[in-house]
Design a protein around this motif. Structure first.
Motif, PDB file in Angstrom:
ATOM      1  N   GLY A  78       0.787  -1.230   0.000  1.00  0.00           N
ATOM      2  CA  GLY A  78       0.000   0.000   0.000  1.00  0.00           C
ATOM      3  C   GLY A  78       0.813   1.271   0.000  1.00  0.00           C
ATOM      4  N   GLY A  79       2.131   1.152  -0.065  1.00  0.00           N
ATOM      5  CA  GLY A  79       2.986   2.332  -0.099  1.00  0.00           C
ATOM      6  C   GLY A  79       3.082   2.907  -1.501  1.00  0.00           C
ATOM      7  N   THR A  80       3.752   4.022  -1.627  1.00  0.00           N
ATOM      8  CA  THR A  80       3.926   4.665  -2.931  1.00  0.00           C
ATOM      9  C   THR A  80       5.317   4.374  -3.479  1.00  0.00           C
ATOM     10  N   LEU A  81       5.476   4.628  -4.769  1.00  0.00           N
ATOM     11  CA  LEU A  81       6.780   4.410  -5.391  1.00  0.00           C
ATOM     12  C   LEU A  81       7.837   5.323  -4.766  1.00  0.00           C
ATOM     13  N   SER A  82       7.463   6.571  -4.501  1.00  0.00           N
ATOM     14  CA  SER A  82       8.424   7.518  -3.915  1.00  0.00           C
ATOM     15  C   SER A  82       8.888   7.058  -2.532  1.00  0.00           C
ATOM     16  N   GLU A  83       7.997   6.423  -1.771  1.00  0.00           N
ATOM     17  CA  GLU A  83       8.388   5.897  -0.455  1.00  0.00           C
ATOM     18  C   GLU A  83       9.443   4.812  -0.603  1.00  0.00           C
ATOM     19  N   GLY A  84       9.289   3.977  -1.617  1.00  0.00           N
ATOM     20  CA  GLY A  84      10.281   2.929  -1.875  1.00  0.00           C
ATOM     21  C   GLY A  84      11.610   3.507  -2.332  1.00  0.00           C
ATOM     22  N   LEU A  85      11.541   4.558  -3.153  1.00  0.00           N
ATOM     23  CA  LEU A  85      12.766   5.171  -3.670  1.00  0.00           C
ATOM     24  C   LEU A  85      13.587   5.820  -2.556  1.00  0.00           C
ATOM     25  N   THR A  86      12.904   6.370  -1.538  1.00  0.00           N
ATOM     26  CA  THR A  86      13.620   7.041  -0.442  1.00  0.00           C
ATOM     27  C   THR A  86      14.499   6.076   0.359  1.00  0.00           C
ATOM     28  N   LYS A  87      14.275   4.772   0.233  1.00  0.00           N
ATOM     29  CA  LYS A  87      15.092   3.785   0.942  1.00  0.00           C
ATOM     30  C   LYS A  87      16.482   3.646   0.320  1.00  0.00           C
ATOM     31  N   TYR A  88      16.658   4.215  -0.885  1.00  0.00           N
ATOM     32  CA  TYR A  88      17.936   4.107  -1.587  1.00  0.00           C
ATOM     33  C   TYR A  88      18.426   5.489  -2.019  1.00  0.00           C
ATOM     34  N   PRO A  89      18.774   6.349  -1.050  1.00  0.00           N
ATOM     35  CA  PRO A  89      19.200   7.726  -1.388  1.00  0.00           C
ATOM     36  C   PRO A  89      20.486   7.781  -2.198  1.00  0.00           C
ATOM     37  N   ARG A  90      21.299   6.732  -2.112  1.00  0.00           N
ATOM     38  CA  ARG A  90      22.547   6.705  -2.882  1.00  0.00           C
ATOM     39  C   ARG A  90      22.285   6.423  -4.364  1.00  0.00           C
ATOM     40  N   ILE A  91      21.157   5.769  -4.636  1.00  0.00           N
ATOM     41  CA  ILE A  91      20.806   5.419  -6.017  1.00  0.00           C
ATOM     42  C   ILE A  91      19.849   6.453  -6.617  1.00  0.00           C
ATOM     43  N   PHE A  92      18.814   6.783  -5.855  1.00  0.00           N
ATOM     44  CA  PHE A  92      17.797   7.724  -6.340  1.00  0.00           C
ATOM     45  C   PHE A  92      17.953   9.044  -5.583  1.00  0.00           C
ATOM     46  N   SER A  93      18.351  10.073  -6.296  1.00  0.00           N
ATOM     47  CA  SER A  93      18.631  11.368  -5.683  1.00  0.00           C
ATOM     48  C   SER A  93      17.361  12.020  -5.146  1.00  0.00           C
ATOM     49  N   THR A  94      17.558  13.058  -4.343  1.00  0.00           N
ATOM     50  CA  THR A  94      16.431  13.839  -3.823  1.00  0.00           C
ATOM     51  C   THR A  94      15.598  14.395  -4.961  1.00  0.00           C
ATOM     52  N   LEU A  95      16.268  14.797  -6.052  1.00  0.00           N
ATOM     53  CA  LEU A  95      15.586  15.303  -7.243  1.00  0.00           C
ATOM     54  C   LEU A  95      14.669  14.241  -7.831  1.00  0.00           C
ATOM     55  N   PHE A  96      15.176  13.028  -8.004  1.00  0.00           N
ATOM     56  CA  PHE A  96      14.409  11.910  -8.558  1.00  0.00           C
ATOM     57  C   PHE A  96      13.166  11.658  -7.706  1.00  0.00           C
ATOM     58  N   VAL A  97      13.361  11.545  -6.396  1.00  0.00           N
ATOM     59  CA  VAL A  97      12.260  11.225  -5.482  1.00  0.00           C
ATOM     60  C   VAL A  97      11.214  12.343  -5.467  1.00  0.00           C
ATOM     61  N   ALA A  98      11.675  13.591  -5.431  1.00  0.00           N
ATOM     62  CA  ALA A  98      10.750  14.734  -5.365  1.00  0.00           C
ATOM     63  C   ALA A  98       9.867  14.811  -6.602  1.00  0.00           C
ATOM     64  N   MET A  99      10.443  14.575  -7.768  1.00  0.00           N
ATOM     65  CA  MET A  99       9.668  14.638  -9.007  1.00  0.00           C
ATOM     66  C   MET A  99       8.665  13.495  -9.095  1.00  0.00           C
ATOM     67  N   VAL A 100       9.065  12.314  -8.624  1.00  0.00           N
ATOM     68  CA  VAL A 100       8.138  11.167  -8.612  1.00  0.00           C
ATOM     69  C   VAL A 100       6.995  11.424  -7.634  1.00  0.00           C
ATOM     70  N   ARG A 101       7.332  11.942  -6.444  1.00  0.00           N
ATOM     71  CA  ARG A 101       6.298  12.233  -5.443  1.00  0.00           C
ATOM     72  C   ARG A 101       5.306  13.278  -5.970  1.00  0.00           C
ATOM     73  N   SER A 102       5.832  14.291  -6.642  1.00  0.00           N
ATOM     74  CA  SER A 102       4.964  15.318  -7.216  1.00  0.00           C
ATOM     75  C   SER A 102       4.034  14.722  -8.260  1.00  0.00           C
ATOM     76  N   GLY A 103       4.570  13.802  -9.058  1.00  0.00           N
ATOM     77  CA  GLY A 103       3.743  13.130 -10.069  1.00  0.00           C
ATOM     78  C   GLY A 103       2.654  12.271  -9.450  1.00  0.00           C
ATOM     79  N   GLU A 104       2.984  11.611  -8.347  1.00  0.00           N
ATOM     80  CA  GLU A 104       1.983  10.787  -7.644  1.00  0.00           C
ATOM     81  C   GLU A 104       0.869  11.656  -7.075  1.00  0.00           C
ATOM     82  N   GLU A 105       1.249  12.796  -6.494  1.00  0.00           N
ATOM     83  CA  GLU A 105       0.253  13.678  -5.873  1.00  0.00           C
ATOM     84  C   GLU A 105      -0.660  14.346  -6.895  1.00  0.00           C
ATOM     85  N   SER A 106      -0.115  14.624  -8.085  1.00  0.00           N
ATOM     86  CA  SER A 106      -0.914  15.292  -9.117  1.00  0.00           C
ATOM     87  C   SER A 106      -1.628  14.312 -10.044  1.00  0.00           C
TER      88      SER A 106
END
Length: 409
Positions: free
Chosen positions: A118-146
């Motif tokens: 039941g989690g979101t993709l952005s929540e999963g991405l935040t578990k790997y900050p070395r792989i997925f940058s803050t930029l990557f996660v923020a844009m995905v989260r924004s896409g999920e919210e919109s």
């Protein structure tokens, strides 16, 4: 993974008729059939996951890495499948099967589990900050919210591709001198080990008077011939110390300052950071991220201390309700004057996103042209450097020969 004919093994958790939680495994051709079979057994399924066994080697477990090109492909393919109507879970399953990088497979498995619970993709991405940058996660989260996740992934992909292209151009410009330097070092070591000692023995037999330059060459040859391992270890220690020093805040700040002031290199640093700043801001704002958050994320993307400091000021200006263009105009030693002026026009017309994108495109092209010019400049410089080194070596080793011949006459 088992074939479709034999069925796929799924693990499940569910609520039984008594209201308790039960778990187990079941074989089915897909997730839908697995859910149906669990219901038929009188259990209401809560979580159903495909059972996967990921064998991580020591290297993958501790030094696992995902190339930028692999992240670009991940974002591009995920966006394409979501646009085609596949669910997020199904799209991730397809990507899991396609991915050859074992470490990346384990990451996608975690993303699948997060989404299944039941989690979101952005929540999963935040578990790997070395792989997925803050930029990557923020844009995905924004896409999920919109509700526009596919388009947000397109923006992520575009941003990553621009970064990848920029890095490749800079590396390409530096590749030639690196190859030349490595070749010179290898040839030099071989000459010091095999050629110089032969000539030295000749000089000793003839009691030749040796000039200072020849004595320097002989001393280096003795060091390389007799203490090569010690010399290599010493160089490695120096490189390690230099690397550690470059990571210290004070030293790094000094290096960052120096990089902006060195002729030729300073201009390239300015254009690279300008392109990266405007491209990142443009992508984030276009994805629906608010301006304050966009500036904070862009600051994390930049590496140079002084450019980060400018973004700090820009963030403070936004909080005070002031235009950010004034900050960029004030720091013309870091950002070209055109940047502040164009951002100001974008703020006045309400088209700051497109204006930032235009600035980024312009300076990306400037970086492209500068790296090509840099390669053209480096070639004759390296030829002069190689010629000087060969000339010094030749004169140092041949001058005693001429002295010997003169004495014989």
């Amino acid at each position: 993974m088992q074939s479709a004919q034999k069925g796929i093994l799924f693990t499940f958790k569910g609520r039984d008729k008594a209201g308790g939680i039960t778990s187990g495994t079941i074989t089915a051709k897909d997730r839908a059939e697995a859910a149906s079979l669990v219901r038929d057994s009188g259990v209401v399924p809560l979580v159903i996951n495909e059972k996967r066994t990921i064998h991580l080697s020591f290297g993958n477990a501790f030094f696992g890495r995902v190339k930028l090109s692999e992240r670009i492909l991940f974002a591009k393919n995920l966006s394409g499948m979501l646009k085609a109507g596949l669910s997020l879970s199904r799209a991730l399953e397809v990507l899991h099967r396609q991915t050859k990088n074992v470490y990346f497979k384990s990451i996608i498995t975690t993303l699948l589990d997060t989404v299944a619970k039941g989690g979101t993709l952005s929540e999963g991405l935040t578990k790997y900050p070395r792989i997925f940058s803050t930029l990557f996660v923020a844009m995905v989260r924004s896409g999920e919210e919109s509700g526009g996740l596919p388009q947000a992934l397109v923006e992520v992909c575009s941003n990553l591709e621009k970064t990848y292209t920029l890095r490749r151009k800079i590396k390409g410009a530096l590749m030639y001198p690196m190859i030349i330097v490595c070749a010179i070092v290898i040839i030099g070591i071989l000459m010091f080990i095999y050629v110089v000692p032969t000539l030295v023995s000749t000089f000793k037999e003839l009691n030749a008077q040796l000039p200072t330059s020849t004595k320097i060459i002989i001393a280096i040859s003795d060091l390389v011939s007799n203490h090569l391992l010690l010399l290599v270890l010493g160089l490695l220690v120096i490189v390690a110390l230099f690397y550690v020093a470059s990571r210290l805040p004070t030293t790094k700040r000094w290096f960052d300052f120096l990089s902006t002031r060195i002729p030729v290199v300073g201009g390239l640093v300015q254009e690279v950071n300008t392109a990266r700043t405007t491209r990142t801001l443009s992508s984030l704002i276009a994805s629906g991220v608010d301006i304050s958050r966009s500036i904070a994320i862009t600051k994390d993307v930049l590496q140079n201390y002084y450019y980060k400091k400018v973004l700090d000021e820009a963030g403070q200006s936004v909080q005070k309700g002031e235009p950010i263009s004034e900050v960029f105009k004030k720091h013309s030693e870091l950002y070209p004057v055109m940047v502040g002026e164009m951002i100001e026009v974008g703020e006045e017309t309400g088209k700051i996103t497109s204006m930032l994108s235009d600035i980024a495109t312009f300076y990306e092209e400037e970086v492209d042209a500068r790296t090509k010019n840099l390669s053209t400049i480096i070639e004759p410089v390296m030829m002069i450097f190689v010629g000087a080194g060969v000339g010094f070596f030749a004169v140092s080793m041949l001058s005693p020969m001429y002295s010997i011949m003169d004495s014989i006459k």
